[in-house]
Design an enzyme around this catalytic site. Structure first.
Site, mmCIF file in Angstrom:
data_model
loop_
_atom_site.group_PDB
_atom_site.id
_atom_site.type_symbol
_atom_site.label_atom_id
_atom_site.label_comp_id
_atom_site.label_asym_id
_atom_site.label_seq_id
_atom_site.Cartn_x
_atom_site.Cartn_y
_atom_site.Cartn_z
ATOM 1 N N SER A 103 -6.583 3.377 -2.997
ATOM 2 C CA SER A 103 -7.549 3.897 -3.973
ATOM 3 C C SER A 103 -7.974 2.863 -5.007
ATOM 4 O O SER A 103 -8.135 3.178 -6.184
ATOM 5 C CB SER A 103 -7.001 5.158 -4.647
ATOM 6 O OG SER A 103 -6.812 6.178 -3.686
ATOM 7 N N GLY A 124 -10.084 0.285 0.966
ATOM 8 C CA GLY A 124 -10.604 1.117 2.049
ATOM 9 C C GLY A 124 -11.943 1.717 1.644
ATOM 10 O O GLY A 124 -12.983 1.068 1.705
ATOM 11 N N GLU A 173 0.838 -1.196 0.000
ATOM 12 C CA GLU A 173 0.000 0.000 0.000
ATOM 13 C C GLU A 173 0.877 1.252 0.000
ATOM 14 O O GLU A 173 1.291 1.721 1.068
ATOM 15 C CB GLU A 173 -0.891 0.017 1.246
ATOM 16 C CG GLU A 173 -1.835 -1.158 1.338
ATOM 17 C CD GLU A 173 -3.081 -0.823 2.150
ATOM 18 O OE1 GLU A 173 -4.166 -0.995 1.613
ATOM 19 O OE2 GLU A 173 -2.943 -0.360 3.293
#
Ligand code: PGA
Length: 246
Positions: free
Chosen positions: A208, A229, A162
């Site tokens: 994203s 997320g 990430e």
């Protein structure tokens, strides 16, 4: 395909979301799907998902069985409420709660000792990427966070790459950037555990991930899944992500 709900959703909202996921994803048994609600909703969500093909994860744990650690939650407690998974080393915890690699490593070992599966998050800052240091930064994180973890235990470890500059920013890594870093992580795993473990370890991309970019990300050979997320907070977008098409 994992959803990290972060500090969002009441118990009622959590149940409404997993009910919709359960109905829409009942036929998706070939893809491992995990939702990670806040601690307060874990028990209700695990009960609601019992017998379904969706697993439940926590977003953190404290590496002790029990004790005088005000405000913390142990791996044993996570098992007790029905968790199979835990996310560890998320950049928000490293950044806002000063979690070091040494502490993440303690948590990793505790999770594995208690039989949990885990998603270990690693990733570089924008500054580190601009300096061209992303590979060395992420490789060092992987090495330190997995210290003293056996090859056998790696069966229960997934790694999420990430990049911090892509989290919650709408600015996703390109599929090529993601794949390049996933390959670098696989090289580190290969050095630590050999090729078989490196190939067998799921490496997820996070930052994203949306319905519009998931197909291209998942088309990359070293991208085995995603940690989502914002787009995991709504049934429709998470369902589309789990149902990615390559
Ligand atoms: P995001 O978060 O999908 O909202 O960027 C990803 C994560 O932090 O795991």
């Amino acid at each position: 395909m994992a959803g990290n709900w972060k500090m969002y959703k009441s118990v009622g909202e959590s149940l409404a979301l997993v009910q919709a996921l359960k109905e829409a994803l009942g036929d998706v048994s070939h893809r491992e799907t995990v939702v990670c609600p806040p601690f307060t909703a874990l028990h209700a969500v695990a009960e609601a998902l019992r017998g379904s093909n969706i697993e439940v994860g926590a977003q953190n744990l404290y590496p002790a069985e029990e004790g005088a650690y005000t405000g913390e939650v142990s791996p044993k407690m996570l098992l007790d409420v029905g968790c199979q998974y835990v996310i560890l080393g998320h950049s928000e915890r490293r950044q806002y709660f000063q979690e070091s690699d040494a502490f993440v490593n303690e948590k990793v070992k505790a999770a594995l000792d208690y039989g949990l599966k885990l998603i270990l998050c690693v990733g570089e800052t924008l500054e580190q990427r601009e300096q061209g240091r992303q590979r060395s930064v992420v490789s060092a994180q992987v090495g330190r966070d997995l210290e003293d973890v056996s090859a056998d235990a790696m069966k229960r470890v997934a790694i999420a790459y990430e990049p911090i500059w892509a989290i919650g920013t709408g600015r996703t890594a390109t599929p090529q950037q993601a794949n390049e870093m996933h390959r670098a992580i696989r090289d580190v795993l290969s050095g630590l555990y050999g090729g078989e473990v490196a190939q067998g370890t799921s490496i997820l991309y996070g930052g994203s991930v949306k319905p519009l970019n998931v197909d291209d990300l998942m088309a990359e050979p070293d991208v085995d899944g995603t940690l989502v997320g914002g787009a995991s907070l709504e049934a429709e977008s998470f369902i589309r992500i789990v149902r990615f098409q390559t």
